[in-house]
Design a protein around this motif. Structure first.
Motif, short mmCIF file in Angstrom:
data_model
loop_
_atom_site.label_atom_id
_atom_site.label_comp_id
_atom_site.label_asym_id
_atom_site.label_seq_id
_atom_site.Cartn_x
_atom_site.Cartn_y
_atom_site.Cartn_z
N SER A 39 0.86 -1.08 0.00
CA SER A 39 0.02 0.14 -0.05
C SER A 39 0.78 1.33 0.12
CB SER A 39 -0.90 0.01 1.13
OG SER A 39 -0.20 0.06 2.47
N SER A 40 0.97 1.70 -1.21
CA SER A 40 1.88 2.97 -1.28
C SER A 40 1.44 3.98 -1.92
CB SER A 40 3.18 2.41 -1.87
OG SER A 40 4.20 3.50 -2.01
N MET A 41 1.73 5.06 -2.02
CA MET A 41 1.32 6.27 -2.71
C MET A 41 2.20 6.46 -4.00
SD MET A 41 2.65 9.25 -0.57
CE MET A 41 1.43 10.34 0.08
N PHE A 42 3.31 5.63 -3.87
CA PHE A 42 4.36 5.94 -4.91
C PHE A 42 4.29 4.80 -5.87
CE2 PHE A 42 6.04 8.22 -1.14
CZ PHE A 42 6.02 9.40 -1.72
N THR A 43 4.47 5.06 -7.25
CA THR A 43 4.70 4.14 -8.18
C THR A 43 5.77 3.06 -8.31
OG1 THR A 43 5.36 5.51 -9.86
CG2 THR A 43 2.87 5.20 -9.51
N SER A 44 6.90 3.56 -7.69
CA SER A 44 8.14 2.90 -7.65
C SER A 44 8.80 3.53 -6.53
CB SER A 44 8.78 2.86 -9.01
OG SER A 44 9.38 4.36 -9.17
N ALA A 45 9.96 2.76 -6.24
CA ALA A 45 10.78 3.21 -5.11
C ALA A 45 11.96 4.35 -5.58
CB ALA A 45 12.10 2.02 -4.94
N SER A 46 12.02 4.51 -6.84
CA SER A 46 12.92 5.52 -7.52
C SER A 46 12.20 6.79 -7.50
CB SER A 46 13.41 5.23 -8.91
OG SER A 46 12.26 5.04 -9.77
N SER A 47 10.74 6.88 -7.63
CA SER A 47 9.92 8.18 -7.51
C SER A 47 9.91 8.48 -6.08
CB SER A 47 8.56 7.84 -8.28
OG SER A 47 7.80 7.02 -7.59
N ALA A 48 9.66 7.46 -5.05
CA ALA A 48 9.56 7.84 -3.84
C ALA A 48 10.84 8.50 -3.26
CB ALA A 48 9.43 6.56 -2.90
N GLU A 49 11.95 8.01 -3.82
CA GLU A 49 13.07 8.69 -3.44
C GLU A 49 13.36 9.91 -3.97
OE1 GLU A 49 16.65 8.40 -1.04
OE2 GLU A 49 14.96 7.09 -1.19
N ASN A 50 13.08 10.05 -5.18
CA ASN A 50 13.16 11.35 -5.81
C ASN A 50 12.25 12.50 -5.29
OD1 ASN A 50 15.09 10.41 -7.79
ND2 ASN A 50 13.36 10.14 -9.28
N SER A 51 11.20 12.04 -4.88
CA SER A 51 10.24 13.04 -4.06
C SER A 51 10.73 13.38 -2.83
CB SER A 51 8.79 12.45 -3.79
OG SER A 51 8.26 12.27 -4.99
N LEU A 52 11.57 12.39 -2.12
CA LEU A 52 12.00 12.60 -0.83
C LEU A 52 13.20 13.60 -0.95
CD1 LEU A 52 11.82 12.42 2.29
CD2 LEU A 52 13.26 10.04 2.01
N ASN A 53 14.09 13.28 -1.99
CA ASN A 53 15.17 14.28 -2.30
C ASN A 53 14.59 15.64 -2.77
OD1 ASN A 53 17.35 12.40 -2.01
ND2 ASN A 53 16.96 11.84 -4.21
N ARG A 54 13.61 15.82 -3.39
CA ARG A 54 13.11 17.36 -3.57
C ARG A 54 12.84 17.88 -2.31
NH1 ARG A 54 9.99 14.99 -8.35
NH2 ARG A 54 11.83 15.18 -10.01
N ILE A 55 12.02 17.31 -1.72
CA ILE A 55 11.63 17.63 -0.30
C ILE A 55 12.79 18.07 0.58
CG2 ILE A 55 10.28 17.16 1.96
CD1 ILE A 55 8.50 15.39 0.17
N SER A 56 13.82 17.31 0.54
CA SER A 56 14.90 17.56 1.47
C SER A 56 15.63 18.79 0.94
CB SER A 56 15.74 16.25 1.43
OG SER A 56 15.23 15.05 1.98
N TRP A 57 15.68 18.83 -0.25
CA TRP A 57 16.64 19.97 -0.85
C TRP A 57 15.83 21.28 -0.70
CZ3 TRP A 57 21.61 20.51 -1.57
CH2 TRP A 57 22.22 19.31 -1.84
N THR A 58 14.60 21.34 -0.79
CA THR A 58 13.45 22.48 -0.56
C THR A 58 13.88 22.84 1.02
OG1 THR A 58 12.19 21.87 -2.20
CG2 THR A 58 11.23 23.44 -0.71
N LEU A 59 13.77 22.07 1.84
CA LEU A 59 13.74 22.28 3.11
C LEU A 59 15.20 22.86 3.49
CD1 LEU A 59 11.92 19.41 4.84
CD2 LEU A 59 11.27 21.81 4.84
N ILE A 60 16.28 22.48 2.87
CA ILE A 60 17.63 23.05 2.97
C ILE A 60 17.73 24.41 2.75
CG2 ILE A 60 19.97 22.54 2.27
CD1 ILE A 60 19.57 19.79 2.42
N GLY A 61 16.88 24.60 1.50
CA GLY A 61 17.26 26.15 0.87
C GLY A 61 16.24 26.65 1.79
N ILE A 62 15.28 26.64 2.43
CA ILE A 62 14.21 27.49 3.34
C ILE A 62 15.00 27.65 4.62
CG2 ILE A 62 12.52 27.14 4.84
CD1 ILE A 62 10.79 25.81 2.56
#
Length: 76
Positions: A39-62
């Motif tokens: 039960s996942s909202m992501f289609t693959s592990a790589s899209s989940a990791e990419n989303s998490l990377n984007r969130i992390s980089w955005t939070l680092i910038g803020i």
């Protein structure tokens, strides 16, 4: 007033940044273990990791931007 708002946003971004970094798996799987659970909202592990990377980089910038603004006193 604006200094208080920036301080709150900075603190919240710090907490969220720590949480998002802790979700990364040091072995490279990252959130892939969650994606394999069925039960996942992501289609693959790589899209989940990419989303998490984007969130992390955005939070680092803020976080870093607000740290500079607050330490320089530009919000007063």
């Amino acid at each position: 007033m604006i200094n208080t708002i920036f301080s709150w946003v900075w603190s919240i971004s710090a907490i969220l940044l720590v949480a998002s970094i802790l979700l990364h798996n040091p072995k490279g799987d990252g959130m892939g273990g969650l994606a394999a659970s069925g039960s996942s909202m992501f289609t693959s592990a790589s899209s989940a990791e990419n989303s998490l990377n984007r969130i992390s980089w955005t939070l680092i910038g803020i976080f870093l931007s607000l740290a500079i603004v607050l330490s320089a006193g530009w919000a007063n």
